[in-house]
Design a protein around this motif. Sequence first.
Motif, PDB file in Angstrom:
ATOM      1  N   THR A 117       0.831  -1.204   0.000  1.00  0.00           N
ATOM      2  CA  THR A 117       0.000   0.000   0.000  1.00  0.00           C
ATOM      3  C   THR A 117       0.867   1.257   0.000  1.00  0.00           C
ATOM      4  N   GLY A 118       0.226   2.374  -0.297  1.00  0.00           N
ATOM      5  CA  GLY A 118       0.897   3.659  -0.281  1.00  0.00           C
ATOM      6  C   GLY A 118      -0.136   4.773  -0.226  1.00  0.00           C
ATOM      7  N   SER A 119       0.326   5.996  -0.391  1.00  0.00           N
ATOM      8  CA  SER A 119      -0.570   7.153  -0.406  1.00  0.00           C
ATOM      9  C   SER A 119      -0.882   7.515  -1.855  1.00  0.00           C
ATOM     10  N   ILE A 120      -2.177   7.602  -2.159  1.00  0.00           N
ATOM     11  CA  ILE A 120      -2.627   7.928  -3.514  1.00  0.00           C
ATOM     12  C   ILE A 120      -3.768   8.938  -3.414  1.00  0.00           C
ATOM     13  N   ALA A 121      -3.654  10.030  -4.125  1.00  0.00           N
ATOM     14  CA  ALA A 121      -4.720  11.046  -4.226  1.00  0.00           C
ATOM     15  C   ALA A 121      -5.224  11.503  -2.850  1.00  0.00           C
ATOM     16  N   GLY A 122      -4.296  11.634  -1.900  1.00  0.00           N
ATOM     17  CA  GLY A 122      -4.664  12.118  -0.577  1.00  0.00           C
ATOM     18  C   GLY A 122      -5.170  11.047   0.382  1.00  0.00           C
ATOM     19  N   TYR A 123      -5.215   9.808  -0.070  1.00  0.00           N
ATOM     20  CA  TYR A 123      -5.644   8.689   0.775  1.00  0.00           C
ATOM     21  C   TYR A 123      -4.427   7.851   1.156  1.00  0.00           C
ATOM     22  N   ASP A 124      -4.385   7.410   2.407  1.00  0.00           N
ATOM     23  CA  ASP A 124      -3.315   6.526   2.871  1.00  0.00           C
ATOM     24  C   ASP A 124      -3.783   5.077   2.850  1.00  0.00           C
ATOM     25  N   ASP A 125      -2.827   4.150   2.881  1.00  0.00           N
ATOM     26  CA  ASP A 125      -3.106   2.712   2.969  1.00  0.00           C
ATOM     27  C   ASP A 125      -3.878   2.179   1.770  1.00  0.00           C
ATOM     28  N   VAL A 126      -3.630   2.759   0.596  1.00  0.00           N
ATOM     29  CA  VAL A 126      -4.290   2.345  -0.643  1.00  0.00           C
ATOM     30  C   VAL A 126      -3.440   1.271  -1.324  1.00  0.00           C
ATOM     31  N   PRO A 127      -4.033   0.109  -1.657  1.00  0.00           N
ATOM     32  CA  PRO A 127      -3.272  -0.887  -2.415  1.00  0.00           C
ATOM     33  C   PRO A 127      -2.699  -0.271  -3.697  1.00  0.00           C
ATOM     34  N   LEU A 128      -1.407  -0.507  -3.941  1.00  0.00           N
ATOM     35  CA  LEU A 128      -0.746   0.071  -5.117  1.00  0.00           C
ATOM     36  C   LEU A 128      -1.303  -0.548  -6.398  1.00  0.00           C
ATOM     37  N   GLU A 129      -1.737  -1.796  -6.321  1.00  0.00           N
ATOM     38  CA  GLU A 129      -2.421  -2.469  -7.423  1.00  0.00           C
ATOM     39  C   GLU A 129      -3.895  -2.522  -7.020  1.00  0.00           C
ATOM     40  N   PRO A 130      -4.790  -1.818  -7.729  1.00  0.00           N
ATOM     41  CA  PRO A 130      -6.187  -1.752  -7.288  1.00  0.00           C
ATOM     42  C   PRO A 130      -6.848  -3.130  -7.107  1.00  0.00           C
ATOM     43  N   ILE A 131      -7.546  -3.281  -5.989  1.00  0.00           N
ATOM     44  CA  ILE A 131      -8.351  -4.477  -5.718  1.00  0.00           C
ATOM     45  C   ILE A 131      -9.789  -4.073  -6.016  1.00  0.00           C
ATOM     46  N   VAL A 132     -10.292  -4.485  -7.180  1.00  0.00           N
ATOM     47  CA  VAL A 132     -11.591  -4.019  -7.670  1.00  0.00           C
ATOM     48  C   VAL A 132     -12.717  -4.960  -7.225  1.00  0.00           C
ATOM     49  N   ILE A 133     -13.811  -4.349  -6.777  1.00  0.00           N
ATOM     50  CA  ILE A 133     -15.054  -5.084  -6.524  1.00  0.00           C
ATOM     51  C   ILE A 133     -15.807  -5.065  -7.843  1.00  0.00           C
ATOM     52  N   MET A 134     -15.880  -6.212  -8.491  1.00  0.00           N
ATOM     53  CA  MET A 134     -16.537  -6.270  -9.791  1.00  0.00           C
ATOM     54  C   MET A 134     -18.056  -6.337  -9.655  1.00  0.00           C
ATOM     55  N   ASN A 135     -18.512  -7.113  -8.664  1.00  0.00           N
ATOM     56  CA  ASN A 135     -19.936  -7.334  -8.524  1.00  0.00           C
ATOM     57  C   ASN A 135     -20.264  -7.754  -7.099  1.00  0.00           C
ATOM     58  N   VAL A 136     -21.394  -7.285  -6.592  1.00  0.00           N
ATOM     59  CA  VAL A 136     -21.915  -7.734  -5.298  1.00  0.00           C
ATOM     60  C   VAL A 136     -23.325  -8.250  -5.563  1.00  0.00           C
TER      61      VAL A 136
END
Length: 169
Positions: A146-165
């Motif tokens: 994780t890292g800081s992205i767009a002002g958010y901390d603890d963001v996975p550097l490789e996006p973990i996408v929710i495709m469907n619920v």
Amino acid sequence: MSEKPLVQIETSSGEILLELDRDKAPVSVDNFIAYANAGHYNGTIFHRVIKGFMIQGGGLTANMEEKPTGTPIVNEATNKQKNKVGTVAMARTAEIDSATAQFFINTEDNKFLDHGGLKPEMYGYAVFGQVVDGMDVVYTIEQQATGSIAGYDDVPLEPIVIMNVTVLD
């Protein structure tokens, strides 16, 4: 409608199956199901991942844009449900009744998140279900760099996408 609806979360890391508890947290369960049925979670990410704590998602896209939400719901943390490993709870701001769509899955027993009093900092976070299958996926997500992205901390550097619920029952 089932008192314990099953909900499948399909992510880019695998599937997570939740059993929700309408008896203990009816407002949170109905809120979560409404967002799921509206397709709100599709294309959101787990945007806050902290090892030894929890994974949080349901509000931001992979571009770190916040999705619009409805009116905040009442905080049901007084339901005596504990933030234990594998439980799912509503995320909120410092304001007690501020939860909308975001949720988190506990990866440790987080007693400090349980209801402990009426002050905002003690009120707690409403548990409304638990993982019944897919904790291996939750732990895989938890271990991502994780890292800081767009002002958010603890963001996975490789996006973990929710495709469907999908609400199964």
